[in-house]
Structure formats: structure tokens, C-alpha cells
Motif scaffolding. Structure first.
Motif, PDB file in Angstrom:
ATOM      1  N   HIS A 176      52.446 -10.903 -18.808  1.00 22.49           N
ATOM      2  CA  HIS A 176      51.845  -9.690 -19.193  1.00 22.49           C
ATOM      3  C   HIS A 176      52.877  -8.795 -19.694  1.00 22.49           C
ATOM      4  CE1 HIS A 176      52.823  -7.571 -15.560  1.00 22.49           C
ATOM      5  NE2 HIS A 176      52.737  -8.783 -14.845  1.00 22.49           N
ATOM      6  N   VAL A 177      52.594  -7.902 -20.558  1.00 20.00           N
ATOM      7  CA  VAL A 177      53.603  -6.633 -21.197  1.00 20.00           C
ATOM      8  C   VAL A 177      52.661  -5.484 -21.313  1.00 20.00           C
ATOM      9  CG1 VAL A 177      53.494  -7.741 -23.538  1.00 20.00           C
ATOM     10  CG2 VAL A 177      55.423  -6.489 -22.572  1.00 20.00           C
ATOM     11  N   ALA A 178      53.321  -4.446 -21.101  1.00 21.21           N
ATOM     12  CA  ALA A 178      52.600  -3.204 -21.502  1.00 21.21           C
ATOM     13  C   ALA A 178      52.459  -2.973 -23.013  1.00 21.21           C
ATOM     14  CB  ALA A 178      53.660  -2.204 -20.943  1.00 21.21           C
ATOM     15  N   LEU A 179      51.312  -2.437 -23.552  1.00 24.33           N
ATOM     16  CA  LEU A 179      51.137  -2.110 -24.873  1.00 24.33           C
ATOM     17  C   LEU A 179      52.205  -1.472 -25.549  1.00 24.33           C
ATOM     18  CD1 LEU A 179      47.272  -2.009 -25.034  1.00 24.33           C
ATOM     19  CD2 LEU A 179      48.801  -3.922 -25.692  1.00 24.33           C
ATOM     20  N   SER A 180      52.784  -0.306 -24.775  1.00 22.14           N
ATOM     21  CA  SER A 180      53.587   0.446 -24.964  1.00 22.14           C
ATOM     22  C   SER A 180      54.818  -0.033 -25.445  1.00 22.14           C
ATOM     23  CB  SER A 180      53.831   1.613 -24.120  1.00 22.14           C
ATOM     24  OG  SER A 180      54.308   1.071 -22.912  1.00 22.14           O
ATOM     25  N   LEU A 181      55.167  -1.136 -24.974  1.00 22.02           N
ATOM     26  CA  LEU A 181      56.669  -1.795 -25.329  1.00 22.02           C
ATOM     27  C   LEU A 181      56.492  -2.857 -26.444  1.00 22.02           C
ATOM     28  CD1 LEU A 181      57.510  -2.875 -21.536  1.00 22.02           C
ATOM     29  CD2 LEU A 181      58.361  -0.913 -23.085  1.00 22.02           C
ATOM     30  N   LEU A 182      55.313  -2.888 -27.239  1.00 26.98           N
ATOM     31  CA  LEU A 182      55.086  -3.837 -28.281  1.00 26.98           C
ATOM     32  C   LEU A 182      55.382  -3.144 -29.445  1.00 26.98           C
ATOM     33  CD1 LEU A 182      51.520  -5.523 -26.925  1.00 26.98           C
ATOM     34  CD2 LEU A 182      53.936  -6.179 -26.828  1.00 26.98           C
ATOM     35  N   MET A 193      65.610  -3.543 -23.046  1.00 27.14           N
ATOM     36  CA  MET A 193      66.149  -4.177 -21.786  1.00 27.14           C
ATOM     37  C   MET A 193      65.607  -5.724 -21.753  1.00 27.14           C
ATOM     38  SD  MET A 193      67.892  -1.971 -20.595  1.00 27.14           S
ATOM     39  CE  MET A 193      68.121  -2.775 -19.016  1.00 27.14           C
ATOM     40  N   ASP A 194      64.506  -6.126 -22.586  1.00 26.98           N
ATOM     41  CA  ASP A 194      63.860  -7.564 -22.456  1.00 26.98           C
ATOM     42  C   ASP A 194      64.832  -8.327 -23.513  1.00 26.98           C
ATOM     43  OD1 ASP A 194      62.448  -9.602 -22.643  1.00 26.98           O
ATOM     44  OD2 ASP A 194      60.570  -8.494 -22.356  1.00 26.98           O
ATOM     45  N   PRO A 195      65.370  -9.418 -23.112  1.00 23.05           N
ATOM     46  CA  PRO A 195      65.997 -10.353 -24.087  1.00 23.05           C
ATOM     47  C   PRO A 195      65.037 -11.268 -24.792  1.00 23.05           C
ATOM     48  CG  PRO A 195      65.824 -11.283 -21.666  1.00 23.05           C
ATOM     49  CD  PRO A 195      65.391  -9.899 -21.761  1.00 23.05           C
ATOM     50  N   THR A 196      63.682 -11.027 -24.695  1.00 24.72           N
ATOM     51  CA  THR A 196      62.542 -11.788 -25.250  1.00 24.72           C
ATOM     52  C   THR A 196      62.278 -10.974 -26.575  1.00 24.72           C
ATOM     53  OG1 THR A 196      61.776 -12.570 -23.408  1.00 24.72           O
ATOM     54  CG2 THR A 196      60.280 -12.723 -25.384  1.00 24.72           C
ATOM     55  N   PRO A 197      62.583 -11.723 -27.715  1.00 24.86           N
ATOM     56  CA  PRO A 197      62.435 -10.866 -29.161  1.00 24.86           C
ATOM     57  C   PRO A 197      60.873 -10.578 -29.406  1.00 24.86           C
ATOM     58  CG  PRO A 197      63.102 -12.952 -29.635  1.00 24.86           C
ATOM     59  CD  PRO A 197      63.247 -12.919 -28.254  1.00 24.86           C
ATOM     60  N   TYR A 198      60.026 -11.682 -28.957  1.00 24.70           N
ATOM     61  CA  TYR A 198      58.852 -11.462 -29.559  1.00 24.70           C
ATOM     62  C   TYR A 198      57.895 -12.551 -28.829  1.00 24.70           C
ATOM     63  CZ  TYR A 198      59.698 -15.620 -32.250  1.00 24.70           C
ATOM     64  OH  TYR A 198      60.217 -16.830 -32.865  1.00 24.70           O
TER      65      TYR A 198
END
Length: 157
Positions: free
Chosen positions: A85-91, A135-140
Motif C-alpha cells: 500500500h502507498v498513500a495517494l499523496s505520494l503518487l 525516499m522510496d527507491p521504487t520508481p513506479y
């Protein structure tokens, strides 16, 4: 019985999008076919063992397919894809892939090895969601869905 305003789901708790990626008809037929193969294999030993084993093999395969089907959901300010899961604000940008060829390209030559992928072969379309978290190494994220336009709209709302 009256319903008070506190009993109503708030806009943050109501799911804007929800889909369980259960297998399609081909996978169901494959599970049943596995049961038939097991039953035919054991039939010469014992008819009862063949039938019981066929039913157990088909039922356990169908159960495993249902139990492992991920849920794709946009609710409570988050995108959930399976266990992640990821916050929508970080998309960031959301790109719907409306055909199998676009999804195949995204999963093949265009795939970044650092991307989070929630893929099911029976859902041939999906969305690509860029992450805006430095801070997240995942690009997408690359997420399978049978309703990519609806998921993209829910993420943009």
C-alpha cells in the motif's frame, strides 16, 4: 432504526475503487482439468480413490486461486495492490494501459527492475503509477486490473 451521521461511511473510508483479481474462465477450466487428470490417473487403482482425489485436487486448486487473488483498492487515502500500500499523496502520474500490448511492453522492454509489480496473467490490462516519494527507491507501480480507466480515474480524483 434511524441512521445517525456517524454511522454513515465517511468519504475517506468508502472505497473509490475495488477489484479482486480472480482468475478468468481458462484458469477455472485448468483447475477442473487438473482434477480430471488426477482422477483418471488413480482410476485404475480404485474408482473411489480416483473420484475423491479428483474432487480434492480441483477444489484445492480452485481454493488456492481464490485465496491468492490480490485485491486492488483505492480507499482511506491509499492505493492497495495485494499486500502493498502507498498513500495517494505520494503518487505522481497515472498511465492506464488499455490493451494487452501496452501492458506487455511495460512488463518487458520498458520495465524498471526496481518497480513494484502486482501482476496476474489473466488481467491483461493495468495501470502504471509513478511514485513522487524521493525516499522510496521504487520508481513506479505496475498493477494489473481489468478496469484500468476506472482505476486511473479513482487515483486521479
Amino acid at each position: 432504526m434511524s441512521v445517525s451521521p456517524s454511522d454513515q461511511p465517511s468519504p475517506t473510508t468508502a472505497a473509490r475503487f475495488r477489484e479482486r483479481l480472480v482468475p478468468g474462465p481458462a484458469a477455472w477450466c485448468g483447475a477442473l482439468g487438473l482434477g480430471v487428470i488426477v482422477g483418471v490417473t488413480l482410476w485404475p487403482l480404485s474408482h473411489v480413490a480416483g473420484i475423491v482425489s479428483a474432487v480434492l485436487a480441483a477444489a484445492s486448486t480452485l481454493g488456492a486461486l481464490i485465496a491468492t487473488a490480490p485485491v486492488i483498492e483505492v480507499a482511506d487515502g491509499e492505493l492497495r495492490a495485494g499486500r502493498a500500500h502507498v498513500a495517494l499523496s505520494l503518487l505522481g502520474d497515472v498511465t492506464p494501459m488499455l490493451d494487452a500490448e501496452a501492458m506487455r511492453t511495460a512488463l518487458g522492454p520498458a520495465l524498471d527492475a526496481r518497480a513494484y509489480v502486482c501482476l496476474r496473467a489473466w488481467a491483461r490490462t493495468g495501470v502504471q503509477v509513478q511514485l513522487a516519494d524521493p525516499m522510496d527507491p521504487t520508481p513506479y507501480w505496475l498493477v494489473s486490473t481489468r478496469r484500468p480507466a476506472e482505476l486511473a480515474a479513482a487515483l486521479r480524483a
